[in-house]
Design a protein around this motif. Structure first.
Motif, PDB file in Angstrom:
ATOM      1  N   ALA A 124       0.825  -1.207   0.000  1.00  0.00           N
ATOM      2  CA  ALA A 124       0.000   0.000   0.000  1.00  0.00           C
ATOM      3  C   ALA A 124       0.862   1.261   0.000  1.00  0.00           C
ATOM      4  O   ALA A 124       1.946   1.290   0.595  1.00  0.00           O
ATOM      5  N   VAL A 125       0.361   2.288  -0.649  1.00  0.00           N
ATOM      6  CA  VAL A 125       1.032   3.596  -0.623  1.00  0.00           C
ATOM      7  C   VAL A 125       1.310   4.011   0.819  1.00  0.00           C
ATOM      8  O   VAL A 125       2.383   4.547   1.134  1.00  0.00           O
ATOM      9  N   GLN A 126       0.364   3.736   1.707  1.00  0.00           N
ATOM     10  CA  GLN A 126       0.478   4.176   3.097  1.00  0.00           C
ATOM     11  C   GLN A 126       1.645   3.530   3.842  1.00  0.00           C
ATOM     12  O   GLN A 126       2.057   4.024   4.888  1.00  0.00           O
ATOM     13  N   GLU A 127       2.183   2.431   3.306  1.00  0.00           N
ATOM     14  CA  GLU A 127       3.301   1.756   3.965  1.00  0.00           C
ATOM     15  C   GLU A 127       4.659   2.323   3.580  1.00  0.00           C
ATOM     16  O   GLU A 127       5.644   2.086   4.280  1.00  0.00           O
ATOM     17  N   LEU A 128       4.733   3.049   2.479  1.00  0.00           N
ATOM     18  CA  LEU A 128       6.029   3.392   1.911  1.00  0.00           C
ATOM     19  C   LEU A 128       6.868   4.281   2.824  1.00  0.00           C
ATOM     20  O   LEU A 128       8.064   4.037   3.023  1.00  0.00           O
ATOM     21  N   ALA A 129       6.269   5.314   3.382  1.00  0.00           N
ATOM     22  CA  ALA A 129       7.029   6.219   4.245  1.00  0.00           C
ATOM     23  C   ALA A 129       7.571   5.496   5.469  1.00  0.00           C
ATOM     24  O   ALA A 129       8.724   5.721   5.879  1.00  0.00           O
ATOM     25  N   GLY A 130       6.780   4.606   6.042  1.00  0.00           N
ATOM     26  CA  GLY A 130       7.241   3.855   7.206  1.00  0.00           C
ATOM     27  C   GLY A 130       8.407   2.947   6.881  1.00  0.00           C
ATOM     28  O   GLY A 130       9.356   2.820   7.667  1.00  0.00           O
ATOM     29  N   LEU A 131       8.341   2.282   5.725  1.00  0.00           N
ATOM     30  CA  LEU A 131       9.454   1.430   5.315  1.00  0.00           C
ATOM     31  C   LEU A 131      10.724   2.247   5.119  1.00  0.00           C
ATOM     32  O   LEU A 131      11.817   1.840   5.533  1.00  0.00           O
ATOM     33  N   LEU A 132      10.594   3.412   4.494  1.00  0.00           N
ATOM     34  CA  LEU A 132      11.753   4.285   4.311  1.00  0.00           C
ATOM     35  C   LEU A 132      12.303   4.753   5.648  1.00  0.00           C
ATOM     36  O   LEU A 132      13.522   4.838   5.835  1.00  0.00           O
ATOM     37  N   ALA A 133      11.433   5.043   6.598  1.00  0.00           N
ATOM     38  CA  ALA A 133      11.871   5.465   7.928  1.00  0.00           C
ATOM     39  C   ALA A 133      12.648   4.362   8.640  1.00  0.00           C
ATOM     40  O   ALA A 133      13.530   4.644   9.460  1.00  0.00           O
ATOM     41  N   GLU A 134      12.325   3.117   8.321  1.00  0.00           N
ATOM     42  CA  GLU A 134      13.047   1.973   8.893  1.00  0.00           C
ATOM     43  C   GLU A 134      14.378   1.718   8.201  1.00  0.00           C
ATOM     44  O   GLU A 134      15.113   0.804   8.568  1.00  0.00           O
ATOM     45  N   GLY A 135      14.676   2.480   7.138  1.00  0.00           N
ATOM     46  CA  GLY A 135      15.930   2.301   6.416  1.00  0.00           C
ATOM     47  C   GLY A 135      15.827   1.387   5.223  1.00  0.00           C
ATOM     48  O   GLY A 135      16.845   1.043   4.613  1.00  0.00           O
ATOM     49  N   ARG A 136      14.606   1.003   4.845  1.00  0.00           N
ATOM     50  CA  ARG A 136      14.419   0.153   3.691  1.00  0.00           C
ATOM     51  C   ARG A 136      14.261   0.985   2.419  1.00  0.00           C
ATOM     52  O   ARG A 136      13.941   2.175   2.476  1.00  0.00           O
ATOM     53  N   LEU A 137      14.479   0.318   1.277  1.00  0.00           N
ATOM     54  CA  LEU A 137      14.341   0.964  -0.021  1.00  0.00           C
ATOM     55  C   LEU A 137      13.337   0.165  -0.847  1.00  0.00           C
ATOM     56  O   LEU A 137      13.676  -0.899  -1.372  1.00  0.00           O
ATOM     57  N   PRO A 138      12.118   0.635  -0.982  1.00  0.00           N
ATOM     58  CA  PRO A 138      11.134  -0.090  -1.795  1.00  0.00           C
ATOM     59  C   PRO A 138      11.352   0.136  -3.296  1.00  0.00           C
ATOM     60  O   PRO A 138      11.454   1.272  -3.759  1.00  0.00           O
ATOM     61  N   MET A 139      11.466  -0.963  -4.017  1.00  0.00           N
ATOM     62  CA  MET A 139      11.391  -0.941  -5.481  1.00  0.00           C
ATOM     63  C   MET A 139       9.924  -1.102  -5.824  1.00  0.00           C
ATOM     64  O   MET A 139       9.318  -2.111  -5.485  1.00  0.00           O
ATOM     65  N   ILE A 140       9.343  -0.103  -6.486  1.00  0.00           N
ATOM     66  CA  ILE A 140       7.907  -0.156  -6.711  1.00  0.00           C
ATOM     67  C   ILE A 140       7.581  -0.099  -8.197  1.00  0.00           C
ATOM     68  O   ILE A 140       8.305   0.496  -9.000  1.00  0.00           O
ATOM     69  N   SER A 141       6.475  -0.732  -8.556  1.00  0.00           N
ATOM     70  CA  SER A 141       6.026  -0.812  -9.943  1.00  0.00           C
ATOM     71  C   SER A 141       5.114   0.362 -10.251  1.00  0.00           C
ATOM     72  O   SER A 141       4.047   0.519  -9.647  1.00  0.00           O
ATOM     73  N   VAL A 142       5.562   1.199 -11.187  1.00  0.00           N
ATOM     74  CA  VAL A 142       4.792   2.365 -11.597  1.00  0.00           C
ATOM     75  C   VAL A 142       4.708   2.407 -13.123  1.00  0.00           C
ATOM     76  O   VAL A 142       5.463   1.726 -13.813  1.00  0.00           O
ATOM     77  N   HIS A 143       3.823   3.211 -13.642  1.00  0.00           N
ATOM     78  CA  HIS A 143       3.785   3.404 -15.086  1.00  0.00           C
ATOM     79  C   HIS A 143       4.942   4.321 -15.489  1.00  0.00           C
ATOM     80  O   HIS A 143       5.269   5.277 -14.779  1.00  0.00           O
ATOM     81  N   PRO A 144       5.597   4.053 -16.650  1.00  0.00           N
ATOM     82  CA  PRO A 144       6.743   4.878 -17.049  1.00  0.00           C
ATOM     83  C   PRO A 144       6.446   6.365 -17.148  1.00  0.00           C
ATOM     84  O   PRO A 144       7.347   7.196 -16.973  1.00  0.00           O
ATOM     85  N   SER A 145       5.188   6.727 -17.401  1.00  0.00           N
ATOM     86  CA  SER A 145       4.849   8.145 -17.547  1.00  0.00           C
ATOM     87  C   SER A 145       4.938   8.917 -16.241  1.00  0.00           C
ATOM     88  O   SER A 145       4.761  10.141 -16.232  1.00  0.00           O
ATOM     89  N   VAL A 146       5.267   8.235 -15.146  1.00  0.00           N
ATOM     90  CA  VAL A 146       5.487   8.941 -13.884  1.00  0.00           C
ATOM     91  C   VAL A 146       6.619   9.950 -14.036  1.00  0.00           C
ATOM     92  O   VAL A 146       6.693  10.933 -13.301  1.00  0.00           O
TER      93      VAL A 146
END
Length: 215
Positions: A124-146
């Motif tokens: 979930a989008v809502q998890e991303l900031a927390g994972l980053l705060a823990e020192g993790r780096l999420p590789m996420i699937s987005v559309h190239p037009s981002v």
């Protein structure tokens, strides 16, 4: 979407093409990927091999960023891709390629590089900031037009970027196919816009256990 201080990890950046300054021209077909003057740095044996892989190396570029951040090494992208073929994270059918397949890729990242790595078919989008705060780096699937925050695509996903930070206003990403000086390094994607491009899945990378313990 976030609370508390801004999180920005100083992760080195790598493009999926060896010449980051040529990305816009390559994507617009003004320059053939095979004519990238730095193609040999990819580990490809030929320009044609580089041209084939370069369009499909977003995941390898993300891996290189993480490896450089935690290990201080960034093996050549096509070399890493070959290892991922052997690990089942890519399946090649002639001129077509299946992948990056997240579960075998996460296993490869753990076994080959000692990273903490978890495939997340639901992230979930809502998890991303927390994972980053823990020192993790999420590789996420987005559309190239981002890269341009363009109109809402027909379907999200299809391209991997590395989340390296979070602010009150948005997610901070390194985009392997971003435009030089615009949307490659530490690019900001507003939280309100992210769901238009994000497929809700990815691979969460974490520091090797010894480094994590030391931290």
């Amino acid at each position: 979407m976030t609370s508390g201080a801004e999180i920005i990890h100083q992760v080195p950046y790598y493009s999926q093409w060896e010449s980051p300054g040529l990305v816009r021209a390559i994507l617009s077909k003004e320059v053939d990927a095979a004519d990238d003057p730095l193609w040999a740095s990819s580990g490809a044996a030929t320009q044609d091999e580089y041209a084939f892989w370069s369009w499909r190396l977003c995941g390898m570029a993300c891996l290189r960023m993480a490896l450089d951040f935690w290990w201080g090494v960034a093996p050549p992208s096509v070399t890493l891709a070959g290892e991922c073929v052997e690990a089942g994270a890519y399946v090649r059918h002639g001129d077509k390629l299946d992948g990056l397949i997240h579960a075998p890729f996460a296993a490869y990242a753990r076994e080959r590089w000692g990273l903490e790595a978890q495939a997340r078919p639901e992230l979930a989008v809502q998890e991303l900031a927390g994972l980053l705060a823990e020192g993790r780096l999420p590789m996420i699937s987005v559309h190239p037009s981002v890269r341009e925050l363009g109109p809402t695509p027909e379907r999200p996903g299809g391209h991997l970027v590395l989340a390296v930070g979070a602010t009150e206003d948005g997610l901070v990403i390194h985009n392997p196919s971003g435009f030089d000086g615009e949307s490659q390094q530490f690019a900001r994607v507003p939280w309100r816009d992210l769901p238009r491009f994000y497929a809700g899945r990815g691979v969460v990378l974490g520091a090797p256990q010894g480094l994590a313990d030391a931290g």
